[in-house]
Write an enzyme that holds these catalytic residues in place. Sequence first.
Site, PDB file in Angstrom:
ATOM      1  N   VAL A 378      51.739  30.368  33.823  1.00  0.00           N
ATOM      2  CA  VAL A 378      50.985  30.206  34.806  1.00  0.00           C
ATOM      3  C   VAL A 378      49.305  30.221  34.631  1.00  0.00           C
ATOM      4  O   VAL A 378      48.426  29.551  35.155  1.00  0.00           O
ATOM      5  CB  VAL A 378      51.340  31.365  36.038  1.00  0.00           C
ATOM      6  CG1 VAL A 378      50.335  31.461  37.049  1.00  0.00           C
ATOM      7  CG2 VAL A 378      52.402  31.011  36.387  1.00  0.00           C
ATOM      8  N   ASP A 379      49.002  31.345  33.597  1.00  0.00           N
ATOM      9  CA  ASP A 379      47.740  31.536  33.020  1.00  0.00           C
ATOM     10  C   ASP A 379      47.153  30.112  32.463  1.00  0.00           C
ATOM     11  O   ASP A 379      46.165  29.701  32.637  1.00  0.00           O
ATOM     12  CB  ASP A 379      47.755  32.665  31.939  1.00  0.00           C
ATOM     13  CG  ASP A 379      46.498  33.139  32.159  1.00  0.00           C
ATOM     14  OD1 ASP A 379      45.612  33.043  33.046  1.00  0.00           O
ATOM     15  OD2 ASP A 379      46.592  34.172  31.292  1.00  0.00           O
TER      16      ASP A 379
END
Length: 639
Positions: A378-379
């Site tokens: 996600v990051d």
Amino acid sequence: MNQVQSAIKSAHSVLTQKQKKDGHWVFELEADATIPAEFILLEHFLDRIDEDVEQRMGVYLRRIQGKHGGWPLYHDGAFDISASVKAYFALKAIGDDVDAPHMRRAREAILAHGGAERANVFTRFQMAIFGEVPWRATPVMPIELVLMPRAGFFSIWNMSYWSRTVVTPLLVVRAVEAQAVNPRNISIQELFVTPPEKIRDWNHGPFRSVWGRLFTGIDKVIRPIEPFMPAKLRKKAIQAALDFIEPRLSDGGLGAIYPAMANVVMMYRALGVSDDDPRARQAWQALLDLIVTHGAESYCQPCVSPVWDTALTGLAMVEASTGSRPTAPEATRDMLGKTAAWLRERQILDIKGDWAMNTKARPGGWAFQYDNDYYPDVDDTAVVGMLLHREDPKANKEAIARAREWIIGMQSSNGGWGAFDVDNNLDALNHIPFADHGALLDPPTADVSARCISFLSQLALPEDRDVIDRGVAYLLQEQEKDGSWFGRWGTNYIYGTWSVLCALNAAGLDHDHPAISRAVTWLESVQREDGGWGEDCATFEGAPPGRYHESLPSQTAWATLALMAAGRKDSPAVARGIASLVAAQGEDGEWQEKPFNAVGFPKVFYLRYHGYRQFFPLMALSRYRNLAASNSGKVEYGF
């Protein structure tokens, strides 16, 4: 400002030279002594000893030995029993004399801290594989767990991605009680205060809750039952483990992280699979690809970070090439065009990984590594999305749209985002005897959530406002009493505070908002006399947040970027921070930084991103220059 511009130009030149021909960047990712030590022990498990590699790793391990006699988990850190046991074991395996001064100091330090019996669960597994402790020294983890559906409390599907990939092959290794070849018959019995065969209770705590005591009791109940598991059920469970693992194998290895990759190699050997089998060859080569060599030294990386490095470097280069005094704008645009193309090729659009258990979103993320399609990050996806949007929103339109859709689908019910999963927060699992590292799960964190809010805010689509607002509410709830935010994936409170202040600015919060004001006050309170900021990994272990005995380039960059995002570009604190960065830059255009700057698992596993010392200072200096020349003086982007 001329000095700032000169520093930007030099730093930009350094990164230009480090770009790969296909447009990406990748820097070394270093961990502590445990990874090279485990690699050496793996070679002895297999009897696939590369004498040259092991001797170079021995040079590395001896160099990073601490003044306390043992090995720390990060630069200049405190003694760690598990890292020290593994490093000693590995050095003995490659032939170091136990009476050599460095080995004697290590042994004395280990014994003074309670002996090898006090090592963590993963180290005890390593010792059991080599016959140094009985298998009862490891927690009961029946292979039959892989048959349990997600509704089952102890199901592997309730664990984080990294836990799931590490545990599954390890359960097979434990089920067959694999034994190392150990061709040199290396033993470390001298590291035990109490002979292992005399130790009755290996689950000695400390227990973090009532759950811990309950699960230890369950462990004692199950242990005498486990040997009587039906053979057919065990065979079925081992096959289920293989059915999970093998679709996820790639040139990057299972999960593309060292522990899972190494456990797969041991699993195949324990199951009698030939080293020449394509699966075994691929798994072994993935490990060899992690080795880094510098002259007489080698070490093994825990994984590689090309997507993360590329996105962050790209954002720094974009910042350097914009404003009234851009640095090589045309050349940089050409470079970043290649970068964007490289990233677009790696967007995961057709594989529904484990993350899909809790969301209906289409694939659209990026993995951290070159090849890890089942586990997009996600990051990384949020940062790549920001870069592609700044580089060329029209040319990258489709990639940005799919990234946005996936990021929105990955939001957890509390408004935050985890790194790889949605609502992966069954906290009681962190208290089972196996999870003495306390990091079995992947709950939402402030830093990852901040990146997602920054990305969505940068896109500025009205229909995303509710998603952003729920994320902001989560961040405001997570603020510490002193005004900072916990970093989780970076070191630490300065990292977290920078991440969140960027997000709150991008989301449109007034710079006089109480949360922002408290954060600014805290950042200014921990600024060092030389104008910089510093923080090391001891803050994950209870040390005062945001403090260290020296200023560090990455920390100083984060702090100044945070203050600029909070509307304090003209403050004395920012001016002093920028001056500190300029003064710390070497004549070659680079900054130097030895302390670790990130974390895998707090108190267990820390990281040093070698690129952080270069691209974050460039980003901060360029942002400062651009704001000084801007009519609005406002940071327009969420990073």
